[in-house]
Design an enzyme around this catalytic site. Structure first.
Site, PDB file in Angstrom:
ATOM      1  N   VAL A  11       6.742  -9.440  29.745  1.00 36.77           N
ATOM      2  CA  VAL A  11       5.749  -9.109  28.716  1.00 36.77           C
ATOM      3  C   VAL A  11       4.685 -10.199  28.589  1.00 36.77           C
ATOM      4  O   VAL A  11       3.487  -9.915  28.570  1.00 36.77           O
ATOM      5  CB  VAL A  11       6.452  -8.864  27.360  1.00 36.77           C
ATOM      6  CG1 VAL A  11       5.455  -8.863  26.219  1.00 36.77           C
ATOM      7  CG2 VAL A  11       7.188  -7.534  27.410  1.00 36.77           C
ATOM      8  N   THR A  86      14.545 -11.466  23.476  1.00 35.33           N
ATOM      9  CA  THR A  86      15.398 -11.193  22.308  1.00 35.33           C
ATOM     10  C   THR A  86      16.602 -10.384  22.790  1.00 35.33           C
ATOM     11  O   THR A  86      16.742  -9.207  22.467  1.00 35.33           O
ATOM     12  CB  THR A  86      14.627 -10.412  21.218  1.00 35.33           C
ATOM     13  OG1 THR A  86      13.974  -9.282  21.821  1.00 35.33           O
ATOM     14  CG2 THR A  86      13.596 -11.273  20.535  1.00 35.33           C
ATOM     15  N   GLU A 151       5.185  -4.650  21.623  1.00 33.19           N
ATOM     16  CA  GLU A 151       4.647  -4.250  22.929  1.00 33.19           C
ATOM     17  C   GLU A 151       5.366  -3.002  23.412  1.00 33.19           C
ATOM     18  O   GLU A 151       6.586  -2.908  23.301  1.00 33.19           O
ATOM     19  CB  GLU A 151       4.827  -5.408  23.916  1.00 33.19           C
ATOM     20  CG  GLU A 151       4.254  -5.135  25.279  1.00 33.19           C
ATOM     21  CD  GLU A 151       2.813  -4.613  25.203  1.00 33.19           C
ATOM     22  OE1 GLU A 151       1.958  -5.279  24.621  1.00 33.19           O
ATOM     23  OE2 GLU A 151       2.559  -3.500  25.711  1.00 33.19           O
ATOM     24  N   ARG A 154       5.685  -0.403  29.928  1.00 28.99           N
ATOM     25  CA  ARG A 154       6.864  -0.127  30.745  1.00 28.99           C
ATOM     26  C   ARG A 154       6.780  -0.951  32.012  1.00 28.99           C
ATOM     27  O   ARG A 154       5.722  -0.987  32.644  1.00 28.99           O
ATOM     28  CB  ARG A 154       6.899   1.349  31.169  1.00 28.99           C
ATOM     29  CG  ARG A 154       7.125   2.341  30.080  1.00 28.99           C
ATOM     30  CD  ARG A 154       6.725   3.722  30.568  1.00 28.99           C
ATOM     31  NE  ARG A 154       5.317   3.737  30.988  1.00 28.99           N
ATOM     32  CZ  ARG A 154       4.739   4.750  31.645  1.00 28.99           C
ATOM     33  NH1 ARG A 154       5.429   5.811  31.969  1.00 28.99           N
ATOM     34  NH2 ARG A 154       3.470   4.701  31.976  1.00 28.99           N
ATOM     35  N   PHE A 252      10.476  11.782  29.407  1.00 29.26           N
ATOM     36  CA  PHE A 252      11.821  11.291  29.062  1.00 29.26           C
ATOM     37  C   PHE A 252      12.843  12.422  28.959  1.00 29.26           C
ATOM     38  O   PHE A 252      13.763  12.379  28.164  1.00 29.26           O
ATOM     39  CB  PHE A 252      11.785  10.426  27.795  1.00 29.26           C
ATOM     40  CG  PHE A 252      11.279   9.047  28.099  1.00 29.26           C
ATOM     41  CD1 PHE A 252      12.152   7.985  28.235  1.00 29.26           C
ATOM     42  CD2 PHE A 252       9.935   8.817  28.322  1.00 29.26           C
ATOM     43  CE1 PHE A 252      11.695   6.719  28.574  1.00 29.26           C
ATOM     44  CE2 PHE A 252       9.461   7.564  28.667  1.00 29.26           C
ATOM     45  CZ  PHE A 252      10.344   6.510  28.787  1.00 29.26           C
ATOM     46  N   HIS A 254      14.257  13.531  31.979  1.00 32.17           N
ATOM     47  CA  HIS A 254      14.809  13.566  33.334  1.00 32.17           C
ATOM     48  C   HIS A 254      16.276  13.176  33.269  1.00 32.17           C
ATOM     49  O   HIS A 254      16.605  12.037  32.934  1.00 32.17           O
ATOM     50  CB  HIS A 254      14.049  12.615  34.257  1.00 32.17           C
ATOM     51  CG  HIS A 254      12.600  12.965  34.365  1.00 32.17           C
ATOM     52  ND1 HIS A 254      12.169  14.079  35.068  1.00 32.17           N
ATOM     53  CD2 HIS A 254      11.499  12.405  33.826  1.00 32.17           C
ATOM     54  CE1 HIS A 254      10.850  14.161  34.955  1.00 32.17           C
ATOM     55  NE2 HIS A 254      10.425  13.161  34.207  1.00 32.17           N
ATOM     56  N   CYS A 263      15.406  -3.135  27.878  1.00 26.09           N
ATOM     57  CA  CYS A 263      15.070  -2.851  26.475  1.00 26.09           C
ATOM     58  C   CYS A 263      15.998  -1.856  25.779  1.00 26.09           C
ATOM     59  O   CYS A 263      16.593  -2.186  24.757  1.00 26.09           O
ATOM     60  CB  CYS A 263      13.634  -2.369  26.377  1.00 26.09           C
ATOM     61  SG  CYS A 263      12.454  -3.662  26.779  1.00 26.09           S
ATOM     62  N   LYS A 266      19.721  -2.955  24.608  1.00 22.10           N
ATOM     63  CA  LYS A 266      19.787  -3.989  23.571  1.00 22.10           C
ATOM     64  C   LYS A 266      19.088  -3.546  22.292  1.00 22.10           C
ATOM     65  O   LYS A 266      19.530  -3.882  21.190  1.00 22.10           O
ATOM     66  CB  LYS A 266      19.213  -5.317  24.078  1.00 22.10           C
ATOM     67  CG  LYS A 266      17.703  -5.365  24.155  1.00 22.10           C
ATOM     68  CD  LYS A 266      17.204  -6.754  24.531  1.00 22.10           C
ATOM     69  CE  LYS A 266      15.694  -6.803  24.637  1.00 22.10           C
ATOM     70  NZ  LYS A 266      14.956  -6.618  23.401  1.00 22.10           N
TER      71      LYS A 266
HETATM   72  N1  NAD Z   1      10.429  -6.071  29.609  1.00 25.56           N
HETATM   73  C1  NAD Z   1       9.871  -5.046  29.011  1.00 25.56           C
HETATM   74  O1  NAD Z   1       9.626  -3.995  29.622  1.00 25.56           O
HETATM   75  C2  NAD Z   1       9.513  -5.119  27.551  1.00 25.56           C
HETATM   76  C3  NAD Z   1       8.692  -4.119  26.992  1.00 25.56           C
HETATM   77  C4  NAD Z   1       8.351  -4.209  25.644  1.00 25.56           C
HETATM   78  C5  NAD Z   1       8.860  -5.236  24.875  1.00 25.56           C
HETATM   79  N2  NAD Z   1       9.683  -6.180  25.428  1.00 25.56           N
HETATM   80  C6  NAD Z   1      10.163  -7.264  24.579  1.00 25.56           C
HETATM   81  O2  NAD Z   1       9.399  -8.431  24.861  1.00 25.56           O
HETATM   82  C7  NAD Z   1      10.217  -9.602  24.746  1.00 25.56           C
HETATM   83  C8  NAD Z   1      10.177 -10.385  26.050  1.00 25.56           C
HETATM   84  O3  NAD Z   1      10.764  -9.590  27.057  1.00 25.56           O
HETATM   85  P1  NAD Z   1      10.633  -9.953  28.603  1.00 25.56           P
HETATM   86  O4  NAD Z   1      11.208  -8.824  29.351  1.00 25.56           O
HETATM   87  O5  NAD Z   1       9.252 -10.415  28.890  1.00 25.56           O
HETATM   88  O6  NAD Z   1      11.623 -11.233  28.662  1.00 25.56           O
HETATM   89  P2  NAD Z   1      11.795 -12.293  29.831  1.00 25.56           P
HETATM   90  O7  NAD Z   1      13.185 -12.772  29.751  1.00 25.56           O
HETATM   91  O8  NAD Z   1      11.250 -11.738  31.115  1.00 25.56           O
HETATM   92  O9  NAD Z   1      10.811 -13.481  29.411  1.00 25.56           O
HETATM   93  C9  NAD Z   1      11.011 -14.329  28.318  1.00 25.56           C
HETATM   94  C10 NAD Z   1      10.494 -15.711  28.698  1.00 25.56           C
HETATM   95  O10 NAD Z   1      10.470 -16.534  27.542  1.00 25.56           O
HETATM   96  C11 NAD Z   1      10.769 -17.862  27.940  1.00 25.56           C
HETATM   97  N3  NAD Z   1      11.130 -18.656  26.748  1.00 25.56           N
HETATM   98  C12 NAD Z   1      12.242 -18.558  25.968  1.00 25.56           C
HETATM   99  N4  NAD Z   1      12.176 -19.444  24.947  1.00 25.56           N
HETATM  100  C13 NAD Z   1      10.984 -20.095  25.060  1.00 25.56           C
HETATM  101  C14 NAD Z   1      10.332 -21.105  24.294  1.00 25.56           C
HETATM  102  N5  NAD Z   1      10.870 -21.607  23.169  1.00 25.56           N
HETATM  103  N6  NAD Z   1       9.130 -21.539  24.702  1.00 25.56           N
HETATM  104  C15 NAD Z   1       8.557 -21.029  25.828  1.00 25.56           C
HETATM  105  N7  NAD Z   1       9.130 -20.070  26.587  1.00 25.56           N
HETATM  106  C16 NAD Z   1      10.324 -19.603  26.210  1.00 25.56           C
HETATM  107  C17 NAD Z   1      11.844 -17.679  28.958  1.00 25.56           C
HETATM  108  O11 NAD Z   1      11.977 -18.815  29.808  1.00 25.56           O
HETATM  109  C18 NAD Z   1      11.348 -16.444  29.719  1.00 25.56           C
HETATM  110  O12 NAD Z   1      10.559 -16.786  30.842  1.00 25.56           O
HETATM  111  C19 NAD Z   1      11.598  -9.096  24.352  1.00 25.56           C
HETATM  112  O13 NAD Z   1      11.723  -9.141  22.963  1.00 25.56           O
HETATM  113  C20 NAD Z   1      11.593  -7.659  24.834  1.00 25.56           C
HETATM  114  O14 NAD Z   1      12.471  -6.846  24.091  1.00 25.56           O
HETATM  115  C21 NAD Z   1      10.003  -6.138  26.751  1.00 25.56           C
END
Ligand code: NAD
Length: 439
Positions: A11, A86, A151, A154, A252, A254, A263, A266
């Site tokens: 993200v 998270t 956010e 996808r 959604f 399928h 996501c 969790k």
């Molecule tokens: N992946 C998705 O498709 C998606 C879509 C919408 C929302 N989200 C939400 O967005 C959030 C992030 O998801 P993601 O998939 O990008 O996670 P991710 O694990 O890919 O990235 C998180 C990053 O944060 C870094 N981090 C953690 N603590 C930190 C700190 N104190 N300072 C600096 N960096 C730090 C980690 O090293 C990691 O690189 C989550 O809450 C998730 O639920 C994810």
């Protein structure tokens, strides 16, 4: 606008690169020094179509850079986005907010001048209040407004989703914050993407409600698929038949092996926990989670059924490991419980995935022989299971596949092929929610 993005994962990196592309000046911060070093060397550490070019262009234009040091970029920023993970908290399934709170503390120590602190991570209702409390506790005089901006992108279509969102949800009642957020999203706003302003807690709820609803839709059609198999219906036609109704919508719907990914698992769990804590249990979502959990092992039993009831000492070829195509993300991928179940049942597993094998090695090392392509994977297999619908699995050379296998058994958990074409190619073919072809 100057933006600091805390957390440079799926993200943070996509959002940071897109904001830079809108013309803002963005610094992406991450604790993971390896990730930042890679990005500075011009390597994008995740597989997301189009992201490498977007990052490269904006780095070249000096609108995007990367650092492990939070203080400098935060001090200069008009808006600081928190995009850290998270995950589910070990033991109880609540969202683990430790990364969010740790960032809030560091941000509080570094802000200077009026700054909007925006939670982009998916967080339970009330988290914004706690982030604000932490900032005030750390630096009483800090001039901040804490905003929720969940956010909805996808993975696999992240850039398109970010640049063409169905809506942008902004949770704040602070007028100065609204102005900053409107300015940041101006290019999308000009493109007619609706900006939905609401209260902070409501914005937090919208994100979980959206994911829980989508997970429910998938689970609903999965259960209908099981019924179709019992009574001889075709779930794809049922999905089309109901999806053409605008009140329902075709997305959604399928049927497949059960949802997974970074996501839905969790977030559904965290929402259930929040609801229970507030004595307003969400029984439908609780059931969705339970049904979906059971489905993964049921899929392994389905494969065993296709092989006469047992997979012991059989070789199973698994095509696709990531939770969906066009990503390398293995978080909570259905392939993991499926392959674990095959292993429990005494089968040998060969697997191939176009992008996810590096990540998969962490979860599946020792359980799987990793192969170089689909045909190598099929070699000597008693059954081939399509788990992720990567484009390249949609047009396999069926003769070559059959020649490679010990037995021509295909279990298609994504309904990529048609029963009649597979029967014609000489396969014993089963899929989800569709009767086998009877000639
Ligand atoms: N992946 C998705 O498709 C998606 C879509 C919408 C929302 N989200 C939400 O967005 C959030 C992030 O998801 P993601 O998939 O990008 O996670 P991710 O694990 O890919 O990235 C998180 C990053 O944060 C870094 N981090 C953690 N603590 C930190 C700190 N104190 N300072 C600096 N960096 C730090 C980690 O090293 C990691 O690189 C989550 O809450 C998730 O639920 C994810």
């Amino acid at each position: 606008m100057r933006v600091a993005m805390i957390g440079t994962g799926y993200v943070g990196l996509v959002s940071g690169a897109c904001f830079a592309d809108f013309g803002h000046t963005v610094t992406c911060v991450d604790k993971d020094a390896g990730k930042i070093a890679a990005l500075r060397a011009g390597e994008v550490p995740i597989y997301e179509p189009g992201l490498d070019r977007l990052v490269e262009t904006n780095v070249r234009e000096k609108r995007l850079d990367f650092t492990t040091e939070l203080a400098g970029p935060v001090a200069e920023a008009d808006a600081v986005f928190i995009a850290v993970g998270t995950p589910s908290r070990r033991g109880d399934g609540h969202a683990d907010l430790s990364y969010v709170y740790a960032s809030a503390r560091e941000i509080a120590a570094a802000v200077s001048g009026f700054t909007v602190v925006v939670t982009k991570s998916t967080v339970p209702v009330g988290t914004g209040d706690e982030v604000e409390r932490i900032i005030r506790e750390t630096r009483l005089e800090a001039d901040v407004a804490v905003v929720s901006n969940p956010e909805f992108l996808r993975e696999g279509a992240a850039i398109r989703d970010f640049k063409h969102p169905d809506r942008i949800v902004i949770g704040t009642v602070d007028e100065r914050a609204k102005q900053v957020m409107t300015e940041i999203y101006r290019p999308l706003y000009l493109n007619q993407a609706p900006l939905l302003f609401t209260a902070r807690g409501t914005a937090e709820l919208i994100k979980y409600a959206a994911n829980a609803f989508l997970a429910t839709k998938i689970t609903f059609i999965n259960e209908l698929a099981d019924l179709c198999e019992k009574v001889g219906g075709d779930v794809q036609e049922v999905a089309r038949g109901i999806g053409l109704d605008n009140r329902i919508g075709g997305k959604f719907l399928h049927a497949g092996p059960g949802y997974g990914g970074s996501c839905f698992p969790k977030d559904t769990l965290a929402l259930i926990k929040t609801a229970q804590d507030h004595e307003a249990p969400l029984r439908i979502v609780e059931t969705v989670v339970a049904v979906n959990d059971q489905r993964k092992r049921a899929m392994a039993r389905k494969v065993a059924g296709a092989l006469g009831g047992s997979v012991r000492d059989k070789t199973i070829a698994v095509l696709g490991l990531t939770f969906k195509p066009n990503t390398d993300d293995m978080r909570d991928a259905p392939s993991i419980p499926l392959i674990t179940a095959f292993d429990d049942m005494g089968a040998k597993v060969r697997a191939y995935d176009p992008a996810g094998m590096e990540q998969a090695k962490r979860d599946l090392d020792g359980l799987v022989t990793f192969c170089g392509n689909a045909y190598e994977c099929a070699e000597g297999a008693d059954a081939l299971v399509i788990v992720t619908e990567w484009e390249q699995f949609r047009a396999l050379d069926l003769d070559r596949l059959k020649a490679a296998m010990r037995q021509p058994v295909v279990v298609d958990l994504r309904n990529v092929y048609r029963p009649d074409e597979m029967a014609r190619a000489g396969f014993v073919y089963s899929s989800i929610g569709r009767a086998p072809f009877r000639g």
